[in-house]
Enzyme design. Sequence first.
Site, PDB file in Angstrom:
ATOM      1  CG  HIS A  41      -1.503   1.060   1.314  1.00 47.09           C
ATOM      2  ND1 HIS A  41      -2.972   1.392   1.062  1.00 47.09           N
ATOM      3  CD2 HIS A  41      -1.473   2.299   1.949  1.00 47.09           C
ATOM      4  CE1 HIS A  41      -3.543   2.543   1.501  1.00 47.09           C
ATOM      5  NE2 HIS A  41      -2.417   3.159   1.826  1.00 47.09           N
ATOM      6  CD  GLU A  42       1.934   3.327   3.833  1.00 45.32           C
ATOM      7  OE1 GLU A  42       2.090   4.548   3.121  1.00 45.32           O
ATOM      8  OE2 GLU A  42       0.951   3.173   4.458  1.00 45.32           O
TER       9      GLU A  42
ATOM     10  CG  HIS B 124       0.254   6.266  -0.563  1.00 45.47           C
ATOM     11  ND1 HIS B 124      -0.943   6.577  -1.310  1.00 45.47           N
ATOM     12  CD2 HIS B 124      -0.183   5.518   0.404  1.00 45.47           C
ATOM     13  CE1 HIS B 124      -1.881   6.620  -0.564  1.00 45.47           C
ATOM     14  NE2 HIS B 124      -1.620   5.755   0.385  1.00 45.47           N
TER      15      HIS B 124
ATOM     16  CD  GLU C 287      -4.802   6.419   2.301  1.00 46.77           C
ATOM     17  OE1 GLU C 287      -4.650   5.393   2.291  1.00 46.77           O
ATOM     18  OE2 GLU C 287      -4.049   7.422   1.940  1.00 46.77           O
TER      19      GLU C 287
END
Lengths: 186, 395
Positions: B144-145, B148, B227
Amino acid sequence: MSGWIALGVVVLLALIFIGLYNGLVRMRNEVKNAWAQIDVQLKRRHDLIPNLIETVKGYMTHEREVLENVTRARAGAVSAQAGGQVGQIAAAEGALMGALRGFYAVAENYPQLKADGNFRALQEELTSTENKVSFARQFYNDSVLKYNTACETIPSNIVAGIGGFKKAEFFEIKDEAERAVPKVKF
Amino acid sequence: MFAVIRANQRKSIVLIVLMGLVLALMGYGVGTALDPSLGLPGLAGAGVIWLILLMVSFAGGEGLLMAQAGGREIERADAPQLFNLVEEMQIASGLAATPKIYLIDTPTPNAFAVGRNERRAALGFTTGLIARLNRDELQGVVAHEIAHIKNRDTLFMTLAGTTMGTIIVIADMFARGLRFSAGSSSRRRSDKGDSGAAVIMLIALVLAVVAPLLAQLLYFACSRRREYLADACAAQYTRYPEGLASALEKIAGGQRFSEEVNRVLAPMYIVSPLAAHARGSRLMSTHPPTADRIRVLRAMGGGASLRAYEEAYKKLHGGSGVMGAMAAAAPDQPAREASAGATPVAAGWRTARGVLHEADGERAVDCSCGLRLRIPPDWRGAPIRCPRCGREHRA
């Protein structure tokens, strides 16, 4: 006047050709880079296996056959990697994964081995390397798909023909054991 | 995939331009309020402050933001498994370089990413996170990071955060200046008469109050959609949506410690650290409700592609999804099964903290009863008694 138009068309065509050609080169390089990543991870896995065998030898004295299987499969994978044929490498890696899976199944019976710190660290390294191989394969196959599509579709296929761009091979590991459900016998 | 990111970038540019307009309006308004001829210099001043802040945040880079969050960089030897997970996800996403890894010593589980491009990025994990999650879950968080960074959300957050920071700084300066000028006698020239000046003053005052709120609203609004997109990418990278879903569950459950959290950094965390204390309106929240993100991830029905995520999102929310038509072009990918080694990443909470404490120069004394005592580096004086067996140790 018409001379200028003809010149304009020629320049335009040349620019389109250059753009498509550079695009193909970029995609081919991406495929190469993706393959290099797989290569690095395969090599790392091959380097880890002798350490693993060395660590477990003391615990698994009665499992010579399993350990020899792994060693043999590793030797096959190393020579396949030196050959550089994608199809052969995939087959050899499939065999190595099968041998390792057999080894892990047997290792389950040795609680002392599983408690060994060295073994646990090695197992983490091998798990991670295996993940990296499959993630790198994922990325490589995506790149190959993009590149091959460009090689086959109009108009870039014309440029590919002139420039001598050859299609790349997908990397599919056929691992029979991966799909087989373990059978329990009583 | 790149089309999705590009569409997102277009929206981001619009939002940043909007925030820039709010900033310009404010600079002009504050300038005019000080003196009717100072409108343009005020505008220029706002621009200069913005540039300075932007340069500071670019020059300081990821290290500055990490220091603000209280993070410390760690080495491979400190947490080999964490480094492995980051490398795995770097390969899966095709990120150009391995991000630096920082550890933040706090029991609250959370994680975030900073960095202005793929080569200068960093990931921060709290020790509480590492202690709680197993390998598959932590892999989901790392993915997930990294998404980003890959989607350039971190660059956008740096730009938007700087703009918001400037607006807050100017509003603050104006409020202070007002208090100062109210104390001394008014020295302002009033060419247009007192009533005109008063009206301009009033407008500037309203702007000074409203602009920071408006900027925050914009800032938070654009971080929410990101997100969902990062969740979708994480599912695609790991081929295992359940890992992230279960991690989000654990992280949300652990957000009960109230702590000082930087408002600019808040949108960068995987689960909003502000949500725990301020149950404010949905408009002001940086993240979609975590429960909703978990529901979408679990509704993917055995798929792991962007399309599977889009369909799950539409099924639960109706209407258009988060990615629009772009997701339909993504090839199908089935989800994998849980990895066999789904063991906790660190042996526990103490191991994670131990890494940081050793870096601090803390000494450890092993008592012969088996207990390990940790002694602060600056401890002088009385011997320490082992709490289990009562033996005394000299530091």
